[in-house]
Design an enzyme around this catalytic site. Structure first.
Site, PDB file in Angstrom:
ATOM      1  N   CYS A   1      34.742  58.022  42.786  1.00 33.00           N
ATOM      2  CA  CYS A   1      33.394  57.850  43.150  1.00 33.00           C
ATOM      3  C   CYS A   1      33.079  59.023  44.127  1.00 33.00           C
ATOM      4  CB  CYS A   1      32.874  56.499  43.365  1.00 33.00           C
ATOM      5  SG  CYS A   1      31.020  56.079  43.225  1.00 33.00           S
TER       6      CYS A   1
ATOM      7  N   HIS B   1      34.181  53.119  39.239  1.00 34.27           N
ATOM      8  CA  HIS B   1      34.904  52.267  40.056  1.00 34.27           C
ATOM      9  C   HIS B   1      36.051  51.736  38.861  1.00 34.27           C
ATOM     10  CE1 HIS B   1      33.072  52.722  43.836  1.00 34.27           C
ATOM     11  NE2 HIS B   1      32.172  52.937  43.374  1.00 34.27           N
TER      12      HIS B   1
ATOM     13  N   GLU C   1      38.818  50.286  39.572  1.00 32.31           N
ATOM     14  CA  GLU C   1      39.441  49.224  40.244  1.00 32.31           C
ATOM     15  C   GLU C   1      38.553  48.023  39.922  1.00 32.31           C
ATOM     16  OE1 GLU C   1      37.527  51.424  41.724  1.00 32.31           O
ATOM     17  OE2 GLU C   1      36.674  50.775  43.633  1.00 32.31           O
TER      18      GLU C   1
HETATM   19  N1  GLN Z   1      27.836  57.737  48.145  1.00 34.14           N
HETATM   20  C1  GLN Z   1      28.047  58.374  46.907  1.00 34.14           C
HETATM   21  C2  GLN Z   1      26.845  58.102  45.980  1.00 34.14           C
HETATM   22  O1  GLN Z   1      26.055  57.188  46.373  1.00 34.14           O
HETATM   23  C3  GLN Z   1      29.362  57.719  46.202  1.00 34.14           C
HETATM   24  C4  GLN Z   1      29.061  56.260  46.185  1.00 34.14           C
HETATM   25  C5  GLN Z   1      30.420  55.532  46.073  1.00 34.14           C
HETATM   26  O2  GLN Z   1      31.556  56.084  46.195  1.00 34.14           O
HETATM   27  N2  GLN Z   1      30.594  54.254  45.597  1.00 34.14           N
HETATM   28  O3  GLN Z   1      26.720  58.682  45.021  1.00 34.14           O
END
Ligand code: GLN
Length: 551
Positions: free
Chosen positions: A383, A518, A520
């Site tokens: 992410c 994600h 995970e």
């Molecule tokens: N802050 C980034 C976004 O909003 C990444 C978010 C995250 O890593 N969950 O896109």
């Protein structure tokens, strides 16, 4: 007659953090391995409607489900221990959600002029939510958040007390997790905290059927008898929940103690003996790995520990897939910015930049990405970790010197990470999060051979969970791809038709992969996530002496 649905309610006493989530999940795993259709529910006694807006530092990680529900981290434990249950927003609810629906109904005239009260209206709503979550299961294990004695959890306890009366003791079981500390000065296991917490439960009409006593040693028979006597149960209903080195050992200990046997006996469920041999084999791999690697996790100091629970577990699973112990070294990105701790990067077999929000420590994370790229050390960006990998590549390889993210430079000239056009100007950021499961197409190969993504997944269509707002900016994508960054996963946004980048990698690098989702959240010890398995495999081959050594 239809089979009666069964419920197990798990309450916690004495203090928090004694492992109610893991204990509930372990019980779920054992019940499932007896062939029972199990679901798990978490009821949380706080007023936030969901934990999405809560600081992960205070409450731990936000666990995202397929349907986009932002839930308590215990749902993560349930997902990792219980194999077949599918969890949705129904499986996790808070006092806030309960009150929200009661108040909405009241406003809509749904109570026909009655006085709306905690009993029966709030308690009825709680019972309705429990039944709704349990609809497809034969057994629902419901964890009551908080500690018995808290004012906040009283309506939940009252609701489950009523359920027992209404559904009968053969269908509703109360399990209470308490602490039995060993006091070194006295050389004794102390039962008083347990007595007090059970007394408190009994005062509100709940007699626990099973006491699970968290302890650092097996509780001897005479102590179990004493606990039983004071708590109005037999010694056979008192079990030890011993500290173990891996959380995945917990169900095995429970089974050894006969906990699941007692539970099915009390609930009158006839089942075969559970088959836990595969689980035991997995635990054996964790206990006796053949090799080890060290992964540097680069993040803000305040992001560590509980807020990366699923991540840490997914790394363990990646280790299971490779017969490998994964040591996690937390590296503070703000220190890296000050030039402190860079030598730590020289000791790791892989660098991981996890998800995150906020600008602090960003440049330190970008330095870590650059280090991994240049030194050809395996890199996994999740992410925010992918977004920063794109920024690093744009700045240092694609010649976009000012490359940044709109999240941190709203007016930046070269924001290679930005909000989708359709979301610009939307003031309520809560509404712009891309949450939950989305499909992703995986690029199988290029002229140079199969992609890292495809090598891991061995599939061209996958689904992964998201929790983010910003995306790779289509305006700069061509330039970055031309400079050599490969987009190996993408998703076409349904409403706008925008082609969104889901995975990037660097061809020719031993293992450099970033994903916008994600992974995970989908990893389980019995089914390690392919990307984590691939990353750890690459780390075992990092060539760094002394780190990826054979045990
Ligand atoms: N802050 C980034 C976004 O909003 C990444 C978010 C995250 O890593 N969950 O896109």
């Amino acid at each position: 007659m239809a089979k009666q649905k069964k419920f197990i309610f798990v309450t916690g006493g004495v203090l928090s953090s004694i492992g109610k989530g893991i204990a509930s999940a372990s019980l779920g795993m054992l019940m499932e391995s007896r062939g029972i259709k199990v679901t798990m529910v978490k009821m949380d006694p706080y007023l936030n409607v969901d934990p999405g807006t809560m600081s992960p530092f205070q409450h731990g990680e936000v666990f995202v489900l397929d349907d986009g529900a932002e839930t308590d981290l215990d749902l993560g434990h349930y997902s990792r221990f219980v194999q077949n249950a599918v969890f949705s927003r129904k499986n996790s609810f808070t006092t806030g959600r309960i009150y929200d629906s009661v108040i909405r109904r009241e406003r809509a005239g749904g109570y026909l002029g009655k006085t709306v009260q905690v009993i029966p209206h709030i308690t009825d709503e709680i019972k309705r939510h429990i039944d709704e979550a349990a609809v497809d299961a034969d057994l629902a294990i419901v964890e009551v958040g908080g500690t018995v004695g808290d004012i906040e959890s009283l309506p939940f306890l009252e609701a489950i007390r009523q359920l027992r009366v209404e559904r009968g003791s053969e269908n509703v079981l109360f399990v209470h997790l308490t602490l039995v500390p060993y006091i070194a000065a006295a050389g004794e296991l102390k039962t008083k905290p347990t007595q007090h917490s059970v007394k408190e439960l009994r005062e509100i009409g709940i007699q626990p059927d099973i006491l699970l006593c968290r302890t650092d040693r097996v509780i001897p028979r005479d102590v179990r008898e004493k606990i039983g006597l004071f708590c109005n149960v037999s010694a056979e209903q008192v079990f030890s929940a011993i500290d173990v080195s891996s959380i995945y050992e917990v169900p095995l200990y429970f089974a050894e103690e006969g906990l699941d046997e007692k539970v099915v006996e009390k609930l009158g469920i006839w089942t075969s003996k559970p088959d836990i041999s595969k689980w035991a084999a997995m635990v054996e791999k964790i206990r006796k790995p053949k090799q080890q690697v060290t992964i540097g996790i680069v993040g803000k100091y305040t992001d560590w520990r509980d807020s990366y629970k699923s991540l840490a577990e997914a790394l363990v699973h990646g280790g299971v897939a490779n017969d490998c112990r994964v040591n996690m070294l937390y590296i503070d990105s703000e220190e890296l910015e000050k030039g402190v701790g860079r030598e730590l990067l020289d000791t790791v077999d892989g660098v991981l930049v996890p998800g995150g929000f906020g600008e602090r420590g960003i440049e330190g994370k970008i330095q870590a990405v650059e280090y991994a790229r240049v030194n050809k050390i395996p890199y996994f960006g999740i992410c925010l970790g992918m977004q920063l990998a794109v920024i690093e590549y744009a700045r240092h390889v694609a010649g976009l010197k000012d490359a940044h993210s709109e999240e941190f430079r709203p007016d930046g000239r070269e924001n290679v990470i930005a909000l989708m056009e359709s979301q610009k100007g939307v003031k309520d950021l809560g509404g712009t999060m891309r949450l939950g499961a989305y499909p992703c197409s995986v690029l199988s190969k290029t002229a140079a051979g199969p992609t890292k993504a495809y090598t891991a997944y061995k599939k061209e269509q996958i689904t992964e969970r998201h929790r983010h707002r910003f995306e790779v900016n289509p305006r700069f994508r061509g330039q970055i791809e031309e400079a050599g960054l490969l987009v190996s996963g993408h998703h076409v946004h349904r409403e706008t038709g925008t082609d969104l980048v889901e995975m990037v990698e660097i061809p020719g690098h031993p293992w450099f992969l970033g994903c916008q989702f994600h992974p995970e959240f989908l990893s389980k010890p019995m089914v390690p996530h392919p990307l984590f398995a691939g990353f750890i495999k690459a780390a075992t081959q990092s060539g760094r002496k002394g780190q990826a050594k054979l045990l």
